[in-house]
Design an enzyme around this catalytic site. Structure first.
Site, PDB file in Angstrom:
ATOM      1  N   HIS A 243       0.835  -1.206   0.000  1.00 12.71           N
ATOM      2  CA  HIS A 243       0.000   0.000   0.000  1.00 12.71           C
ATOM      3  C   HIS A 243       0.874   1.262   0.000  1.00 12.71           C
ATOM      4  O   HIS A 243       0.737   2.132  -0.865  1.00 12.71           O
ATOM      5  CB  HIS A 243      -0.905  -0.019   1.237  1.00 12.71           C
ATOM      6  CG  HIS A 243      -1.774   1.181   1.378  1.00 12.71           C
ATOM      7  ND1 HIS A 243      -3.105   1.178   1.047  1.00 12.71           N
ATOM      8  CD2 HIS A 243      -1.512   2.453   1.787  1.00 12.71           C
ATOM      9  CE1 HIS A 243      -3.621   2.383   1.259  1.00 12.71           C
ATOM     10  NE2 HIS A 243      -2.668   3.176   1.710  1.00 12.71           N
ATOM     11  N   GLU A 244       1.783   1.335   0.966  1.00  9.15           N
ATOM     12  CA  GLU A 244       2.621   2.534   1.067  1.00  9.15           C
ATOM     13  C   GLU A 244       3.528   2.658  -0.146  1.00  9.15           C
ATOM     14  O   GLU A 244       3.825   3.759  -0.596  1.00  9.15           O
ATOM     15  CB  GLU A 244       3.436   2.528   2.367  1.00  9.15           C
ATOM     16  CG  GLU A 244       2.596   2.545   3.647  1.00  9.15           C
ATOM     17  CD  GLU A 244       1.548   3.664   3.689  1.00  9.15           C
ATOM     18  OE1 GLU A 244       1.771   4.721   3.048  1.00  9.15           O
ATOM     19  OE2 GLU A 244       0.499   3.482   4.334  1.00  9.15           O
TER      20      GLU A 244
ATOM     21  N   HIS B 233       1.729   4.452  -2.879  1.00  9.07           N
ATOM     22  CA  HIS B 233       1.830   5.907  -2.723  1.00  9.07           C
ATOM     23  C   HIS B 233       3.198   6.393  -3.218  1.00  9.07           C
ATOM     24  O   HIS B 233       3.304   7.431  -3.873  1.00  9.07           O
ATOM     25  CB  HIS B 233       1.701   6.303  -1.249  1.00  9.07           C
ATOM     26  CG  HIS B 233       0.305   6.258  -0.705  1.00  9.07           C
ATOM     27  ND1 HIS B 233      -0.755   6.912  -1.305  1.00  9.07           N
ATOM     28  CD2 HIS B 233      -0.197   5.663   0.404  1.00  9.07           C
ATOM     29  CE1 HIS B 233      -1.847   6.701  -0.564  1.00  9.07           C
ATOM     30  NE2 HIS B 233      -1.540   5.944   0.455  1.00  9.07           N
TER      31      HIS B 233
ATOM     32  N   HIS C 133       3.321   6.759  -6.878  1.00  2.30           N
ATOM     33  CA  HIS C 133       2.583   7.961  -7.299  1.00  2.30           C
ATOM     34  C   HIS C 133       3.502   9.189  -7.220  1.00  2.30           C
ATOM     35  O   HIS C 133       3.423  10.094  -8.052  1.00  2.30           O
ATOM     36  CB  HIS C 133       1.368   8.118  -6.374  1.00  2.30           C
ATOM     37  CG  HIS C 133       0.241   8.947  -6.901  1.00  2.30           C
ATOM     38  ND1 HIS C 133      -0.851   9.253  -6.130  1.00  2.30           N
ATOM     39  CD2 HIS C 133       0.037   9.558  -8.095  1.00  2.30           C
ATOM     40  CE1 HIS C 133      -1.701  10.000  -6.835  1.00  2.30           C
ATOM     41  NE2 HIS C 133      -1.177  10.205  -8.030  1.00  2.30           N
TER      42      HIS C 133
HETATM   43 ZN   LIG Z   1      -2.781   5.222   2.019  1.00  2.64          ZN
END
Ligand SMILES: [Zn+2]
Length: 671
Positions: A461-462, A465, A468
């Site tokens: 998940h991290e 990010h 991104h």
């Molecule tokens: Zn998040």
């Protein structure tokens, strides 16, 4: 001697020279940096030449080097490696920074020049990205109160300053409650606990200076303790301490702080002419209105609650079969759910964990980024703020793209949870600037460090990010990377979690810590089959929190947050044995700052999209389909906030998603 925080960083990739910075440098550096930034703003506001995009908007976009350097270093260490001195600095900095930035927004001469550029926008021949930056800048000023005059204007400034202080206090109280509580375990109390929980409890005991193993309120210890300890009395004690964070009375109690925050937010929205803080807040989101948010949440709530109630009956029966009478309680749910999972899916975390080595999971997250986007990762040896941090240079086709830093282990000086931040954001204006991105997690240390399934998902998940940020390809820093609408920002991160579940990824990287053997196909099948297990519980604890958050910010602010919370939970028929994922006194998403206030729903909003977006890969021929990967980078991962999110999603997928994909993904679709 020059303050190292303000000097030019003559280091590899201009990474902060952490080994030369001491805590005493922060306060003087911040004062100097703020006065430099003040001078920059004053020059822009007082420029006698006619306002243009270049001399107003681009002048504002030009980074204030000193300020960026001080803040990026300070907030990195304040969150991930705090100490009493840094906590004190943060208490001093918060009101100072809030005052500084509201002074910028409240600068009438500056707003007049921004407004002048805005009025002539149709004649300026701007690129689409420039038009967007102009719109966002102008809207930011108006929403910040720039158009307010006199007493209203002054009140707005006072509210903002007070909110910043309260947010910091809320966070620090929570941290103090999490740090102070622990429960000592005797050797007999360890019975039934898997090895990884025992070794984490021993390590925590050593850190706390206790005589033996302890349970702490770190999620990586308390959650498995609640799952595996057969001692109902100890589970109850631990759960009650966990649930009481921020509501223990005394100096660290957050209840009155939360009520004051809500009242100030409501007043702020009213000053700007909105019906409620939720209306104000959602204007800039993809969702746009409170009604749209409630509709989405209630569509999910009904099937989730039905599933949770059916599950509660099964778990209560298991408990009664154990010879325990009475109701199933919140401290029983995880324990019986873990037993049921073992019985029905024959999968328990303890069996799974040796296959989820931290180092191999990091490799897996890198390998997926390599196959999808051609990224390569080489370890970097640079001084960082804590010996647990590691760094990599990220390249593509031999060209430098970014620096990635991972700080994975839990420690008392780190706030709970996991997060991604950019110590430097990507930009091309006024010069090329490559990102430095950090992932901070709270995994239990071990030799080797082993993850739970949840931990591994958090890692992916991290890292989503981080992608991104690292793949961002825009001109202006203010719209770079994750600077997008709040209900869009979790799309890249939640989407990336799907690659952890790809069988060939687990097959290659989930290898046993002792034997080196690949995860057996049967175990892999069980893991994937169990992925929707207990989704009724997980969805209920999350949606309840999101509905309480929304209710807090609609209409008049509640005087008593606990009473309001109870009222909302009663209205929706909250199941007895499930607690909110974040009860109000510990709901940092909502009260530590403005980020997720009336925005906690956005994880689910993003999940609607991530399920639908991953399906696009599957429909196209697989998780690593190169055309889909290219489209994902082109329309979503590289574009930052340069385009409206609904447009970006439609460009990627050809349409907007509906709630059906999410229900199917969570195993909650009508059966
Ligand atoms: Zn998040």
């Amino acid at each position: 001697m020059t303050n190292p925080l303000l000097a030019h960083w003559d280091t590899d990739f201009e990474i902060a020279p952490f080994d030369q910075i001491s805590d005493a440098d922060f306060a003087p550096a911040l004062d100097e940096a703020l006065s430099q930034h003040k001078a920059q703003i004053a020059r822009i506001a007082a420029d006698p030449t006619p306002a243009t995009f270049a001399n107003v908007i681009e002048a504002l976009e030009t980074p204030s080097q000193g300020l960026e350097q001080v803040l990026s270093v300070f907030f990195t260490v304040a969150g991930a490696d705090s100490n009493p001195q840094r906590e004190e600095l943060q208490r001093a900095f918060s009101p100072k920074l809030a005052a500084h930035f509201s002074e910028v927004t409240a600068n009438k001469a500056l707003f007049a020049r921004v407004n002048a550029v805005w009025e002539q926008r149709d004649q300026l021949d701007l690129t689409p990205e420039q038009s967007r930056v102009l719109m966002l800048t102008h809207r930011g000023f108006v929403r910040g109160g720039a158009a307010l005059e006199g007493a209203q204007d002054q009140r707005m400034q006072a509210i903002k300053g007070r909110l910043a202080t309260l947010g910091t206090e809320f966070t620090q109280n929570l941290l103090a409650d999490e740090r102070d509580w622990f429960m000592e375990l005797s050797e007999a109390d360890l019975e039934g606990l898997p090895d990884f929980v025992i070794s984490a409890a021993r390590a925590a005991g050593a850190e706390k200076g206790a005589a033996g193993p302890v349970v702490t309120l770190s999620r990586s210890i308390i959650t498995p303790f609640l799952q595996f300890s057969p001692r109902r009395d100890l589970r109850q004690k631990a759960f009650e301490a966990w649930a009481a964070r921020g509501a223990n009375g005394g100096a660290t109690d957050n209840r009155a702080i939360a009520a004051e925050i809500l009242a100030l937010r409501a007043e702020r929205a009213a000053l700007l002419g909105y019906d409620s803080f939720a209306d104000y807040k959602l204007e800039t989101e993809m969702a746009k209105t409170p009604a749209a948010v409630r509709a989405l949440l209630m569509d999910v709530w009904k099937p989730a609650k039905a599933q949770a109630e059916a599950d509660a009956e099964v778990l209560a029966q298991m408990m009664h079969d154990d010879g325990v009478n009475g109701d199933l309680e919140p401290w029983d749910w995880r324990y019986y759910a873990a037993k049921r999972r073992k019985a029905e899916h024959d999968l328990d975390e303890a069996e799974l964990k040796p296959y989820l080595q931290l180092d191999r999971m990091i490799e897996a997250s890198f390998a997926c980024a390599n196959r999808l986007f051609g990224l390569e990762f080489a370890p970097l040896d640079v001084p960082l703020y804590h010996p647990d941090c590691r760094a990599w240079e990220v390249t593509r086709d031999g060209k430098h793209l970014a620096v990635f830093i991972g700080d994975y282990f839990a420690r008392g000086s780190k706030r709970s949870g996991a997060w991604c931040s950019a110590m430097r954001s990507q930009a091309k204006f006024p010069k090329e600037q490559s990102p430095i991105v950090i992932n901070v997690c709270n995994f239990a240390k071990g030799d080797p460090a082993l993850l739970s399934w949840d931990d591994a998902r958090t890692l992916f998940h991290e890292f989503g990010h981080a992608l991104h940020q690292m793949l961002s390809n825009v001109s202006y820093e203010s719209i770079s990377g994750t600077s997008v609408a709040r209900d869009f920002v979790e799309l890249p991160s939640q989407l990336y979690e799907h690659w952890l579940e790809v069988p060939e990824v687990l097959g290659e990287f989930a290898t046993h810590a002792q034997t080196g053997a690949a995860m057996p196909p049967e175990l892999l099948k069980k893991v994937l089959g169990a992925a929707t297990f207990d989704m009724g519980f997980q969805t209920v604890e999350y949606v309840a929190s999101a509905l309480v958050d929304l209710a807090f910010h609609e209409g008049a602010a509640p005087q008593d947050v606990m009473a309001k919370q109870a009222e909302v939970l009663q209205d929706i028929g909250m199941p007895h044995a499930i607690a909110m994922r974040h009860a109000s006194p510990q709901f940092a998403h909502v009260f530590s700052g403005d980020g997720y206030s009336s925005g906690y729903y956005s994880y689910m909003w993003s999940e609607v999209m991530d399920a639908d977006a991953f399906a696009a890969f599957e429909e196209a021929g697989g998780a690593f389909d190169p055309e889909r990967a290219a489209a994902l980078e082109k329309y979503i991962l590289s574009t930052g906030g340069s385009v409206d999110p609904a447009e970006l999603y439609t460009a990627f997928r050809g349409r907007l998603p509906g709630v059906e994909a999410l229900l199917k993904g969570r195993g909650l679709a009508a059966k």
